[in-house]
Design a protein around this motif. Structure first.
Motif, PDB file in Angstrom:
ATOM      1  N   ASP A 114     -87.622 -12.648 -23.118  1.00  0.00           N
ATOM      2  CA  ASP A 114     -87.058 -12.153 -24.383  1.00  0.00           C
ATOM      3  C   ASP A 114     -85.905 -13.008 -24.894  1.00  0.00           C
ATOM      4  O   ASP A 114     -85.127 -12.568 -25.750  1.00  0.00           O
ATOM      5  N   GLY A 115     -85.767 -14.232 -24.382  1.00  0.00           N
ATOM      6  CA  GLY A 115     -84.720 -15.118 -24.894  1.00  0.00           C
ATOM      7  C   GLY A 115     -85.047 -15.601 -26.295  1.00  0.00           C
ATOM      8  O   GLY A 115     -86.216 -15.755 -26.664  1.00  0.00           O
ATOM      9  N   THR A 116     -84.011 -15.822 -27.111  1.00  0.00           N
ATOM     10  CA  THR A 116     -84.191 -16.297 -28.486  1.00  0.00           C
ATOM     11  C   THR A 116     -83.189 -17.408 -28.760  1.00  0.00           C
ATOM     12  O   THR A 116     -82.397 -17.782 -27.894  1.00  0.00           O
ATOM     13  N   VAL A 117     -83.184 -17.913 -29.993  1.00  0.00           N
ATOM     14  CA  VAL A 117     -82.254 -18.977 -30.367  1.00  0.00           C
ATOM     15  C   VAL A 117     -80.803 -18.517 -30.312  1.00  0.00           C
ATOM     16  O   VAL A 117     -79.886 -19.339 -30.387  1.00  0.00           O
ATOM     17  N   THR A 118     -80.577 -17.220 -30.169  1.00  0.00           N
ATOM     18  CA  THR A 118     -79.201 -16.721 -30.078  1.00  0.00           C
ATOM     19  C   THR A 118     -78.767 -16.474 -28.633  1.00  0.00           C
ATOM     20  O   THR A 118     -77.637 -16.046 -28.398  1.00  0.00           O
ATOM     21  N   THR A 119     -79.640 -16.743 -27.667  1.00  0.00           N
ATOM     22  CA  THR A 119     -79.260 -16.553 -26.268  1.00  0.00           C
ATOM     23  C   THR A 119     -78.193 -17.546 -25.823  1.00  0.00           C
ATOM     24  O   THR A 119     -77.238 -17.163 -25.135  1.00  0.00           O
ATOM     25  N   PRO A 120     -78.269 -18.837 -26.178  1.00  0.00           N
ATOM     26  CA  PRO A 120     -77.174 -19.751 -25.840  1.00  0.00           C
ATOM     27  C   PRO A 120     -75.856 -19.293 -26.474  1.00  0.00           C
ATOM     28  O   PRO A 120     -75.842 -18.770 -27.606  1.00  0.00           O
ATOM     29  N   LYS A 121     -74.756 -19.497 -25.770  1.00  0.00           N
ATOM     30  CA  LYS A 121     -73.451 -19.017 -26.226  1.00  0.00           C
ATOM     31  C   LYS A 121     -73.068 -19.628 -27.572  1.00  0.00           C
ATOM     32  O   LYS A 121     -73.234 -20.819 -27.805  1.00  0.00           O
ATOM     33  N   GLY A 122     -72.561 -18.760 -28.451  1.00  0.00           N
ATOM     34  CA  GLY A 122     -72.017 -19.206 -29.725  1.00  0.00           C
ATOM     35  C   GLY A 122     -72.943 -19.070 -30.905  1.00  0.00           C
ATOM     36  O   GLY A 122     -72.522 -19.288 -32.043  1.00  0.00           O
ATOM     37  N   PHE A 123     -74.200 -18.678 -30.679  1.00  0.00           N
ATOM     38  CA  PHE A 123     -75.174 -18.662 -31.769  1.00  0.00           C
ATOM     39  C   PHE A 123     -75.503 -17.244 -32.240  1.00  0.00           C
ATOM     40  O   PHE A 123     -75.599 -16.310 -31.452  1.00  0.00           O
ATOM     41  N   GLN A 124     -75.654 -17.134 -33.557  1.00  0.00           N
ATOM     42  CA  GLN A 124     -76.168 -15.932 -34.194  1.00  0.00           C
ATOM     43  C   GLN A 124     -77.258 -16.359 -35.171  1.00  0.00           C
ATOM     44  O   GLN A 124     -77.350 -17.525 -35.559  1.00  0.00           O
ATOM     45  N   ALA A 125     -78.090 -15.412 -35.559  1.00  0.00           N
ATOM     46  CA  ALA A 125     -79.166 -15.727 -36.489  1.00  0.00           C
ATOM     47  C   ALA A 125     -79.536 -14.487 -37.280  1.00  0.00           C
ATOM     48  O   ALA A 125     -79.113 -13.362 -36.953  1.00  0.00           O
ATOM     49  N   GLY A 126     -80.322 -14.692 -38.323  1.00  0.00           N
ATOM     50  CA  GLY A 126     -80.764 -13.555 -39.119  1.00  0.00           C
ATOM     51  C   GLY A 126     -81.759 -13.989 -40.172  1.00  0.00           C
ATOM     52  O   GLY A 126     -82.036 -15.182 -40.352  1.00  0.00           O
ATOM     53  N   GLY A 127     -82.310 -13.011 -40.860  1.00  0.00           N
ATOM     54  CA  GLY A 127     -83.263 -13.295 -41.912  1.00  0.00           C
ATOM     55  C   GLY A 127     -83.381 -12.125 -42.871  1.00  0.00           C
ATOM     56  O   GLY A 127     -82.972 -11.002 -42.540  1.00  0.00           O
ATOM     57  N   LEU A 128     -83.920 -12.403 -44.056  1.00  0.00           N
ATOM     58  CA  LEU A 128     -84.105 -11.353 -45.057  1.00  0.00           C
ATOM     59  C   LEU A 128     -85.170 -11.783 -46.054  1.00  0.00           C
ATOM     60  O   LEU A 128     -85.613 -12.932 -46.067  1.00  0.00           O
TER      61      LEU A 128
END
Length: 406
Positions: free
Chosen positions: A10-24
């Motif tokens: 269940d790891g994603t591009v936000t798993t590494p420290k410092g990252f957030q993500a989103g979409g709309l």
């Protein structure tokens, strides 16, 4: 699990420290699916990118290359789907720069720390009021839990999201490497339409990251094909926050090979996921060429076999027609000893020393009916090998692409 890394469920591009993500959803797609996404790093991240070799390179790629060239860093990566902003002239370039300026302002970062990319229909101008309105809303939509929303925002004809993450021990510290990608049609990279985004919290400078990305791209993203078409928008970008700490990673670091192994796993996983999700595909095809005189020769032959419409059609029809395979080997433009070639379909030998071998046709039929087909070609000429990935060619591929704009 691998020797040097561990796959993170269940790891994603936000798993590494410092990252957030989103979409709309901002209105680029006719459906309510997300069509605008972003990856944000809390610090300027070391960055690297590889881009399409198509001469008609889309405007956003030029803008992103400028951003990375300025300082070797990115802090925000914006992507839209539904419109490629390619072959749109000066207005397209102005729109890409407007997107970069808008997302930089929205997240409070310097403009050259923002990158942009687009995917979708070629030759149509972006509806900029919708795009800019969506960008204004993005800061409120990013979070550590936003990896899935980002994945949904980058899809076009894809049927499934594509993401993975691994952890590696570097200098006694846990480092994460993650990736997300989109792509299912116009896939024939030297670069594949394919977009890839990788994040890591490793402490690594841009020049080492760029060299690593170039090398890994050659053995992963550049070894897939769906339909032989190279898009105007293909790109892979990697961002490294450095927030895992520790000494800087270089090729001389004792844990460099472990990091490289994890990095290559992420690239290969995403590449295979793109090939498996080829438009209309029912199976993933893997072609391994061994016994070649050079790695370049092995790669060229593997790509020729995997890209053959006849081979792809035979796999779709579960026809063990090894003649189509040997024909592709012979036209790849590489040295081949026509007396020493072996071919296997899975563990079924069909050709040995370039001579037909009697095999169980029913067993071959059952094997080819599965959702994974491995074709192994041994040239028996040298020590080099390479693997390429693709998919079968189906009726649905034609249906999907005949109505792409509608």
């Amino acid at each position: 699990m691998g020797k040097d890394f561990i796959v993170v469920p269940d790891g994603t591009v936000t798993t590494p420290k410092g990252f957030q993500a989103g979409g709309l959803h901002c209105g680029l797609k006719k459906t309510e699916r997300h069509d605008l996404g972003v990856i944000y790093c809390e610090v300027p991240a070391a960055a690297a990118g590889v881009y399409t070799l198509n001469q008609f390179q889309a405007a956003p790629l030029k803008v992103t290359q400028e951003s990375i060239a300025a300082e070797g860093r990115l802090q925000v990566m914006l992507v839209n789907s539904g419109n490629a902003n390619a072959c749109t002239g000066r207005q397209g370039e102005e729109d890409a720069r407007s997107m970069r300026a808008a997302v930089a302002a929205a997240f409070g970062v310097k403009e050259h720390l923002a990158g942009v990319t687009s995917t979708g229909v070629i030759g149509e101008l972006l509806p900029m009021p919708k795009v800019l309105g969506g960008i204004e809303k993005l800061p409120a939509r990013v979070s550590i839990e936003g990896g899935d929303d980002f994945c949904q925002a980058i899809l076009t004809t894809d049927l499934v999201k594509k993401e993975t993450c691994v952890s590696v021990t570097v200098g006694g510290r846990t480092v994460h490497i993650a990736g997300a990608a989109k792509g299912s049609g116009m896939i024939h990279p030297n670069m594949a339409t394919m977009l890839g985004f990788m994040t890591t919290d490793a402490n690594i400078e841009s020049q080492h990251l760029q060299k690593l990305l170039n090398d890994v791209t050659d053995s992963t993203f550049n070894m897939i094909t769906v339909d032989g078409d190279t898009s105007t928008n293909d790109m892979v970008v990697v961002m490294a926050s450095g927030l895992a700490g520790g000494d800087a990673l270089t090729p001389e670091h004792p844990d460099w090979e472990a990091f490289r192994a994890g990095f290559e796993y992420v690239g290969a996983y995403l590449a295979k996921a793109i090939a498996r999700d080829g438009e209309g595909a029912t199976k993933l095809i893997e072609v391994t060429v061994s016994g070649a005189e050079s790695r370049d020769a092995a790669r060229a032959i593997a790509k020729t076999v995997i890209g053959s419409s006849l081979v792809k059609s035979a796999c779709f029809g579960a026809d063990a027609n090894w003649g189509r395979i040997i024909a592709a080997v012979g036209r790849a433009g590489q040295p081949v000893n026509t007396e020493t070639v072996d071919i296997r379909l899975g563990d079924i030998v069909t050709l040995e020393q370039s001579r037909p071998v009697k095999f169980d046709e029913e067993k071959a039929l059952e094997y080819l009916k599965g959702d994974f087909v491995h074709i192994h070609v041994n040239l028996n000429m040298g020590e080099a090998s390479a693997t390429a990935w693709g998919c079968d060619l189906t009726y649905d591929y034609v249906r999907i692409n005949a109505a792409y704009r509608t």
